[in-house]
Design a protein around this motif. Structure first.
Motif, short mmCIF file in Angstrom:
data_model
loop_
_atom_site.label_atom_id
_atom_site.label_comp_id
_atom_site.label_asym_id
_atom_site.label_seq_id
_atom_site.Cartn_x
_atom_site.Cartn_y
_atom_site.Cartn_z
N PRO A 326 0.82 -1.22 0.00
CA PRO A 326 0.00 0.00 0.00
C PRO A 326 0.84 1.26 0.00
O PRO A 326 0.31 2.36 -0.13
CB PRO A 326 -0.79 -0.12 1.31
N LEU A 327 2.14 1.11 0.14
CA LEU A 327 3.04 2.27 0.22
C LEU A 327 3.61 2.57 -1.15
O LEU A 327 4.45 1.85 -1.68
CB LEU A 327 4.16 1.99 1.22
N THR A 328 3.17 3.65 -1.74
CA THR A 328 3.62 4.07 -3.06
C THR A 328 3.59 5.59 -3.12
O THR A 328 3.29 6.25 -2.13
CB THR A 328 2.74 3.44 -4.15
N LEU A 340 8.54 -4.93 -5.62
CA LEU A 340 7.72 -3.78 -5.23
C LEU A 340 8.12 -2.50 -5.95
O LEU A 340 7.77 -1.40 -5.51
CB LEU A 340 7.76 -3.56 -3.72
N ASN A 341 8.81 -2.63 -7.07
CA ASN A 341 9.24 -1.45 -7.84
C ASN A 341 8.47 -1.29 -9.14
O ASN A 341 8.81 -0.43 -9.95
CB ASN A 341 10.74 -1.52 -8.13
N GLN A 625 5.81 8.68 0.53
CA GLN A 625 7.22 8.83 0.21
C GLN A 625 7.44 8.63 -1.29
O GLN A 625 6.55 8.18 -2.01
CB GLN A 625 8.07 7.83 1.00
N ALA A 626 8.64 8.96 -1.76
CA ALA A 626 8.92 8.99 -3.19
C ALA A 626 9.47 7.69 -3.75
O ALA A 626 9.57 7.53 -4.97
CB ALA A 626 9.88 10.13 -3.51
N SER A 627 9.86 6.74 -2.89
CA SER A 627 10.46 5.51 -3.39
C SER A 627 10.38 4.42 -2.34
O SER A 627 10.11 4.68 -1.16
CB SER A 627 11.93 5.75 -3.76
N VAL A 628 10.64 3.19 -2.78
CA VAL A 628 10.68 2.06 -1.86
C VAL A 628 11.76 2.29 -0.81
O VAL A 628 11.57 2.02 0.39
CB VAL A 628 10.95 0.75 -2.63
#
Length: 718
Positions: A326-328, A340-341, A625-628
C-alpha cells in the motif's frame, strides 16, 4: 487566565460551527467475467455529508425535437439538488417547485445555465446525486480526481457550461451502451466546456473519474478542463472482462494506445493540450501518460487514495498481498511486483469470481485486520470508533492554530472506503441474461454502508420506494432508510469494535432474505414479460422493491431496540436470562495500550504497573514517500509495527523505533507536575471554571447579536 480560557472555548465553538466536508468518493468497476452471475457492476460511495440523500426516478419522455430545448442546470450538492419550474422540468415531479420542504428554507427554483438541442425520446433512469442507471442497463459510478486544469462556469462569468452531472444525465437519457455514453459526454464537454463542482477557481478536485458499464463492458472515463477554460480533455480505457478496477480520487489511466480502439478512446485534443501546456514533449521519447500529465500530486493525502485502491484490489485478490504494497507515491509508480518497484496496475483479476455480497463487503470496508485498521488507532478511542474528522480546506482550526491552508497540507488519519459521511452507497448491476426491464437493478444503501442494508431499485420501474425518497437531512423521519441507518450507526459507533460483529451478522441475515425473494420475483416477472405483460412484470418488481425497502426500515428499528439493552455505558449484556445481572454482562474495559497512552499510570507512555515497557500503538497517519528506499528509511520495521508514546522514561524495548526512524511518532509531552503533584491540576481546574463563566457570557452575546441568521440548537424545536 479566565479570559484566555474563555477565548479558547469560544474558538472551539466557532470550530464546531464551521461546516466540514471534503467529498472524495470511491468507485468500483467489475467486468462480467469477474462476477459469479456474469453481471457487470459499477459502484459509488457518495462521500458527501452535504449532498441531497434522495434517490428518485426520472421518467422516460417523448419530445418534439425541433421545438423543445434541453435545459442544463448548475450543479448543487445540498437538498434540494434541483428545483425546476413546469416549463423547465426534465427530472420528474420530485423536482418541481412545491415538492421541496419549504418549511426549512424558502428555496428559489434554479434557472437553466443554457440549453442544448433535445432528442425525440429520452430514457428513464434512477437518480441520486449523480445518475445511477437507466432502463437500458447503462450504469455509472463517480469519483472526483485531482488535476491542475480547471475552468470557471458560465454562471460565474466563465465560459464552461457543463458539469459532470449534466453530462451524465444526457448520456443516461440518450445512450444504451458505455461507448455511446463516453462519446456523448466527451462531445458535449469539448464543444461547450467542462467545469467541476468546485468551479470557482483553480481547485484541486476539478477532474472527474467515472466507471461506466453496460450489459457487456465496463469502462473508466476521466475528464478535465482544457487550457483555454472553454473546452475539455477526456480519455477512456476498457476494463478487461475478468478484472476489477477502483477509482479513489486519483486518475488511474496511465499510458494509452489510441490505435487500440477496442480498449482506448480519447478526445482529439488530448496530446495538443499537453504540448501547449508544456507538460509533454513528443520529441522527448517519454511515453504519453495521462495520470502523470493531467494528474496533480496530493502529497501526504495521496496515501488515503492509494490505500483504498490497495484494499479493494487485495480483498478481491488476496493472493496479491505478498507482491502489492500500500506504500507508493501519488502516481503509484511503484509498490507492485516481486521487488515492489513496478507500477500499480490499472485493474486486477480477482482470485475467484465475485458475488454481489463480495462487492458489498468491499464497499463496507474499514481496513479491518490490516495495519491501517481504523478500530485500532489512538483516534479510535478505547472502543474502536471508526468515525474520523479529516483535514479540510473549509474549516479552520483556531484552537490548534491552523489556517485552512495549513490544515489541508497536514497529514490526517487514513480514510476508509466506507465512512460516516457517505450519503449513500450504490452497486449497479447490468445483467445480459435478463431483459432490460428486469436486468437493470441498483442496490442502494443510504448512509454509511457498514451500518446499512442495500435494497434493490429497478431502473425500468416508474417509481422508487417511498422510504428512499422525500428525505431531508434536517428532519428525522422514522419511515426512511437513511434515518434508521444513521441512528443505529451513531449509537453503535461508540463501541464499534465491540458491536460491528452484531451488525455484520444482521446484515447477512436480512440480505439473504432479500436475495431469496429476488430470485422468485424475477422468475415470475420474466414469465410475465414472455407473455407480453410488461405492466404486470414491472408491477411485480415495484411491489418487491417497495416491500423490501419498508421491511428493511422496520427490521433495523427492531435491531436498534435490541442493541440498546445489549450495549450501554461500558457493558455488554450476554445473558438476558441470568439470575443475577452482574453475571449477565461483560464489562467493556479499556485496552492496556489506551490507558498507557492517556497516562493512567503516570505521564503518557508510562507502562502499566508491573510491565517493563508500554504496549505499542498503531500509527494514525502514513506520509507518502517517493520511493521504496524512502519508505524503508521511514518505516524500517514495516508499517505493521506499532510505535511507542514517549514518557519521561523510555520503554526498554529494542523494537521501538526512534524519533529519527519514525516521523509519525508524536513528540514527547512536557510534564507539568509540581512537588506535590497537584498544583497543575488546581491551576487547570481554576482556569477551566473561570473560562466557562466568561464564555457563557460571550456566547450569549454572540448568539443573540452576531448569529447571522443561524439558530442555536436550543432554539430549534424537534
Amino acid at each position: 487566565i479566565g479570559l484566555f480560557c474563555s477565548i479558547l472555548l469560544l474558538a472551539h465553538a466557532e470550530k464546531r460551527a464551521k461546516y466540514q466536508d471534503d467529498g472524495m468518493c470511491t468507485a468500483l468497476g467489475v467486468g462480467r467475467l469477474a462476477m459469479k452471475d456474469l453481471s457487470t457492476v459499477t459502484t459509488h460511495n457518495a462521500d458527501c455529508q452535504e449532498c441531497d440523500v434522495r434517490v428518485t426516478h426520472v421518467p422516460a419522455r417523448d419530445w418534439e425535437a425541433g421545438l423543445n430545448k434541453r435545459p442544463v442546470f448548475r450543479e448543487r450538492l445540498a437538498y434540494p439538488r434541483l428545483l425546476e419550474t413546469e416549463e423547465n422540468n426534465i427530472h420528474g415531479p420530485e423536482y418541481l417547485v412545491g415538492s421541496e420542504d419549504s418549511t426549512i428554507y424558502p428555496w428559489e427554483p434554479l434557472d437553466p445555465v443554457f440549453f442544448v438541442d433535445q432528442v425525440n425520446h429520452t430514457y428513464a433512469y434512477t437518480m441520486g446525486h449523480y445518475p445511477l442507471q437507466n432502463e437500458k442497463q447503462l450504469t455509472m459510478g463517480e469519483s472526483t480526481c485531482f488535476t491542475t486544469f480547471w475552468s470557471i462556469p458560465i454562471y460565474l462569468g466563465g465560459q464552461a457550461k457543463f458539469n459532470l452531472r449534466s453530462l451524465m444525465e444526457i448520456a443516461m437519457e440518450r445512450c444504451a451502451t458505455a461507448r455511446c455514453a463516453i462519446v456523448t459526454m466527451g462531445r458535449y464537454a469539448v464543444e461547450y466546456g467542462f467545469y467541476a463542482i468546485d468551479g470557482d477557481g483553480p481547485k484541486a478536485e476539478s477532474g472527474e473519474g467515472l466507471v461506466i458499464g453496460d450489459t457487456e463492458e465496463v469502462w473508466v472515463f476521466h475528464i478535465v478542463a482544457d487550457d483555454t477554460h472553454a473546452s475539455a480533455v477526456w480519455v477512456a480505457q476498457r476494463v478487461p472482462d475478468d478484472h476489477v478496477t477502483v477509482i479513489a480520487n486519483q486518475f488511474i489511466i496511465n499510458e494509452i494506445n489510441l490505435t487500440d480502439t477496442d480498449n482506448f478512446m480519447a478526445s482529439d485534443n488530448i496530446f495538443d493540450v499537453a504540448v501547449r501546456s508544456k507538460l509533454w514533449d513528443p520529441a522527448s521519447g517519454i511515453p504519453f501518460n495521462f495520470l502523470h500529465i493531467y494528474g496533480l500530486s496530493q502529497g501526504v493525502e495521496a496515501h488515503g487514495m492509494n490505500v483504498r485502491r490497495w484494499r479493494a484490489f487485495t480483498l478481491a485478490a488476496p493472493s496479491l498481498l505478498p507482491v502489492y504494497s500500500p506504500l507508493t507515491d501519488y502516481y503509484a509508480t511503484f509498490g507492485f511486483g516481486e521487488d515492489l518497484n513496478q507500477p500499480v496496475p490499472f485493474s486486477v483479476k480477482p482470485d475467484k469470481a465475485l458475488s454481489l455480497q463480495d462487492v458489498m463487503r468491499i464497499m463496507r470496508d474499514n481496513f479491518e485486520g490490516t495495519p491501517f485498521d481504523l478500530t485500532q488507532t489512538p483516534d479510535a478511542g478505547p472502543f474502536g470508533d471508526v468515525i474520523r474528522s479529516g483535514g479540510s480546506s473549509i474549516a479552520h482550526d483556531p484552537v490548534n492554530g491552523l489556517t485552512p491552508t495549513q490544515k489541508k497540507t497536514m497529514a490526517f488519519p487514513v480514510r476508509a472506503i466506507s465512512i460516516w459521511r457517505t450519503t449513500y452507497s450504490t452497486i449497479a448491476q447490468a445483467r445480459s441474461e435478463l431483459p432490460n426491464d428486469i436486468g437493470g437493478v441498483t442496490w442502494v444503501a443510504q448512509y454509511a454502508p457498514h451500518h446499512s442494508t442495500y435494497v434493490p431499485v429497478y431502473a425500468a420501474v416508474n417509481e422508487v420506494p417511498e422510504t428512499l425518497t422525500n428525505i431531508t437531512q434536517y428532519k428525522l423521519d422514522r419511515s426512511k432508510n437513511y434515518w434508521v441507518h444513521l441512528v443505529v450507526g451513531n449509537y453503535l459507533s461508540r463501541w464499534f469494535a465491540w458491536t460491528i460483529d452484531d451488525v455484520k451478522q444482521f446484515q447477512q441475515e436480512i440480505e439473504a432474505d432479500i436475495f431469496s425473494k429476488q430470485d422468485k420475483i424475477e422468475s415470475k416477472a420474466v414469465k410475465a414479460l414472455g407473455k407480453g405483460n410488461r405492466k404486470d412484470a414491472l408491477s411485480m418488481l415495484n411491489e418487491y422493491q417497495s416491500e423490501i425497502a419498508s421491511d428493511v426500515v422496520e427490521r433495523w428499528w427492531s435491531f436498534f431496540y435490541a442493541m440498546i439493552p445489549k450495549y450501554r455505558d461500558i457493558l455488554r449484556v450476554d445473558d438476558f436470562h441470568a439470575e443475577n445481572f452482574v453475571n449477565a454482562v461483560t464489562w467493556i474495559s479499556y485496552p492496556r495500550w489506551w490507558m498507557e497512552m492517556v497516562g493512567f499510570w503516570g505521564p503518557p507512555g508510562t507502562p502499566a504497573t508491573g510491565k517493563a515497557a508500554a504496549d505499542g500503538v498503531r500509527p494514525m497517519v502514513f506520509n507518502t514517500q517517493a520511493s521504496v528506499e524512502e519508505y524503508k528509511k521511514v518505516y524500517p520495521a514495516g508499517v505493521d509495527t506499532k510505535y511507542y508514546i514517549h514518557s519521561t522514561t523510555t520503554p526498554d524495548d529494542s523494537n521501538a523505533p526512534s524519533d529519527d526512524s519514525n516521523p509519525v511518532t508524536p513528540p514527547p509531552p512536557t510534564p507539568t507536575t509540581s512537588s506535590d503533584g497537584y498544583s497543575s491540576w488546581a491551576i487547570g481546574i481554576s482556569c477551566f471554571l473561570l473560562g466557562i463563566g466568561f464564555s457563557y457570557l460571550v456566547d450569549f452575546i454572540r448568539s443573540n447579536y452576531f448569529s447571522k441568521g443561524y439558530s442555536r440548537i436550543s432554539d430549534v424545536s424537534i
